[in-house]
Design an enzyme around this catalytic site. Structure first.
Site, PDB file in Angstrom:
ATOM      1  N   SER A  82       0.813  -1.219   0.000  1.00 30.87           N
ATOM      2  CA  SER A  82       0.000   0.000   0.000  1.00 30.87           C
ATOM      3  C   SER A  82       0.848   1.271   0.000  1.00 30.87           C
ATOM      4  O   SER A  82       0.427   2.294  -0.546  1.00 30.87           O
ATOM      5  CB  SER A  82      -0.936   0.008   1.219  1.00 30.87           C
ATOM      6  OG  SER A  82      -0.199  -0.135   2.420  1.00 30.87           O
ATOM      7  N   ASP A 247      -5.808   7.764   8.470  1.00 34.67           N
ATOM      8  CA  ASP A 247      -6.019   6.467   9.094  1.00 34.67           C
ATOM      9  C   ASP A 247      -4.990   6.145  10.171  1.00 34.67           C
ATOM     10  O   ASP A 247      -5.013   5.066  10.761  1.00 34.67           O
ATOM     11  CB  ASP A 247      -6.050   5.352   8.039  1.00 34.67           C
ATOM     12  CG  ASP A 247      -4.727   5.194   7.291  1.00 34.67           C
ATOM     13  OD1 ASP A 247      -3.748   5.892   7.641  1.00 34.67           O
ATOM     14  OD2 ASP A 247      -4.672   4.368   6.359  1.00 34.67           O
ATOM     15  N   HIS A 250      -1.011   4.915   7.274  1.00 38.09           N
ATOM     16  CA  HIS A 250      -0.278   5.235   6.047  1.00 38.09           C
ATOM     17  C   HIS A 250       0.246   6.667   6.105  1.00 38.09           C
ATOM     18  O   HIS A 250      -0.323   7.520   6.782  1.00 38.09           O
ATOM     19  CB  HIS A 250      -1.188   5.060   4.825  1.00 38.09           C
ATOM     20  CG  HIS A 250      -1.585   3.636   4.593  1.00 38.09           C
ATOM     21  ND1 HIS A 250      -2.793   3.129   5.010  1.00 38.09           N
ATOM     22  CD2 HIS A 250      -0.916   2.606   4.014  1.00 38.09           C
ATOM     23  CE1 HIS A 250      -2.862   1.848   4.692  1.00 38.09           C
ATOM     24  NE2 HIS A 250      -1.738   1.503   4.092  1.00 38.09           N
TER      25      HIS A 250
END
Length: 337
Positions: A82, A247, A250
Site C-alpha cells: 500500500s 487512518d 499510512h
C-alpha cells in the site's frame, strides 16, 4: 555498536536461510509473540486502515522534454504494498511514484513513463505476480523499478527468511530482464502513533531486522536499497499529525514526500544520473563494509543507501537530498498498460 553487530549476525542468518530455502528462523520467543498478538488486537481498535483505492498515477511525466530530446522516455516501474501504491492520499501527484517520476524527469531532462503494479495489503509473496505484470510486455521493460515491501510481512508474521527469499527472487528476475532495482526496505512499524509498549519495541525490532535482511538479499542480487525505517521514525514521531494520514497508519502527502526525497538520489544513481561519485566520503560516515554490517547500520539510519561493491563488501552512502519538483498532470494514454 553491539546492537548493530547482533542485528548483522541475525540478518545474515535470515539471508542465508532465504538463499538455501529455509523459512523457519524466528526472531521472537513464544511468550513474546503472545504479547505481540494481544497488543496488535488492541492497536487495531485504534489504528484506522484505509479501504480507499489509491489514486492511479500512471502516465508520462516530464512531457515538456519530449520536444527537446531525441532520446526515448525512461521507464519507471513501481511494485510493492500500500505504501508503494500511495494509499492514504487522494491525489495522484501526492503518491511516491508520481513524486519520483517527476524528480527523475527533472534530473534526467527526459520524459518518464511510469507504471505502478503495487497492491495494497500485499506481502512479499505477491511480488512474483507483480513482476509478471511489469515484465509482461517485453518491449516496455522498465529501465528501473522501485519496490517498497515488508510491513505486511511483519504484521502477518511471515517467516523472515521466506520474506527475503520472495524479494530476492523478484530482484533477480528484474535484473535479469535488464532493470535496475531500488528497494525501499521495511518501514519502522514502531512509529505508528496509537501503538504502545511493548508492541512498539517489538515492532521496531522486527521491522529493522527484516530491513537489514532484505538489504543483504537485494544487494547480493544486484539491487540497491534505501532505508526508510529510521528516516521516517524520528520525523513521524515528532510530527505525527503532519506525516501520518487520516487512518493513522499510512503516510500523509508530507510523509510520502519525505520518503521520496530519500529514494530519489539512489534511483537516479542507479541510472548514472546523480551528480555524486560512486565512492565513499568518510567525512559523511560512508564506507566500504561487509554487506551484513552495512545492512545493519542502514537499518538504523534512514535515507542510507547500500549497494554492492566487490564481494563480500558493500558501499554505504548517505546521499545529499534535493527538493522534489511538483508533479505535473500526467498523460495516461502515453503508457502501454
Amino acid at each position: 555498536m553491539p546492537m548493530t553487530m547482533s542485528r548483522a549476525r541475525v540478518a545474515r542468518r535470515i539471508a542465508t536461510a532465504a538463499a538455501f530455502g529455509g523459512g523457519g528462523i524466528g526472531l521472537l520467543g513464544v511468550a513474546t509473540v503472545g504479547v505481540l498478538l494481544t497488543e496488535v488486537r488492541l492497536a487495531r481498535r485504534t489504528v484506522g486502515g484505509s479501504s480507499d483505492i489509491p489514486p492511479c498515477a500512471d502516465g508520462r511525466y516530464g512531457a515538456a522534454f519530449d520536444h527537446r530530446t531525441d532520446h526515448p522516455p525512461l521507464r519507471l516501474g513501481f511494485l510493492g504494498d500500500s505504501t508503494a501504491a500511495g494509499q492514504g492520499v487522494h491525489r495522484a501527484r501526492q503518491t511516491p511514484g508520481a513524486l519520483l517520476a517527476s524528480g527523475l524527469a527533472a534530473l534526467s531532462e527526459l520524459p518518464v513513463d511510469f507504471r505502478n503494479v503495487a497492491l495494497p495489503g500485499a506481502q512479499s509473496d505477491d511480488l512474483e505476480r507483480q513482476v509478471e505484470l511489469i515484465l509482461a510486455d517485453g518491449s516496455q521493460t522498465p529501465d528501473v523499478c522501485v519496490i517498497m515491501i515488508g510491513a505486511n510481512d511483519v504484521t502477518h508474521r511471515m517467516p523472515p527468511a521466506q520474506s527475503v527469499r520472495h524479494l530476492s527472487e523478484a530482484v533477480r528476475r528484474l535484473r535479469a530482464a535488464g532493470c535496475e532495482v531500488v528497494v525501499g526496505t521495511c518501514p519502522d512499524l514502531g512509529t505508528i502513533e496509537p501503538v504502545y509498549q511493548p508492541l512498539r519495541w517489538v515492532a521496531r525490532r522486527l521491522s529493522r531486522q527484516l530491513a537489514a535482511a532484505q538489504t543483504i538479499g537485494v544487494v547480493e542480487c544486484g539491487g540497491r536499497t534505501v532505508s526508510l525505517g529510521d528516516l521516517l521514525g524520528p520525523e513521524f514521531e515528532a510530527n505525527p499529525r503532519e506525516l501520518f494520514g487520516p487512518d493513522n497508519y499510512h503516510p500523509s502527502a508530507e510523509g510520502y514526500a519525505t520518503a521520496a526525497m530519500a529514494v530519489l538520489p539512489t534511483l537516479c544513481a542507479s541510472l548514472g544520473l546523480w551528480p555524486e561519485k560512486e565512492q565513499p566520503e568518510p567525512a559523511r560516515g560512508e564506507g566500504l563494509l561487509p554487506v551484513e554490517q552495512a545492512a545493519a547500520e542502514a537499518a538504523s539510519e534512514g535515507g542510507t543507501e547500500v549497494t554492492a561493491s566487490r564481494a563480500p563488501w558493500a558501499l554505504l552512502k548517505h546521499r545529499r537530498r534535493r527538493q522534489l519538483p511538483a508533479p505535473e498532470p500526467t498523460d495516461p494514454s502515453s503508457v502501454t498498460r
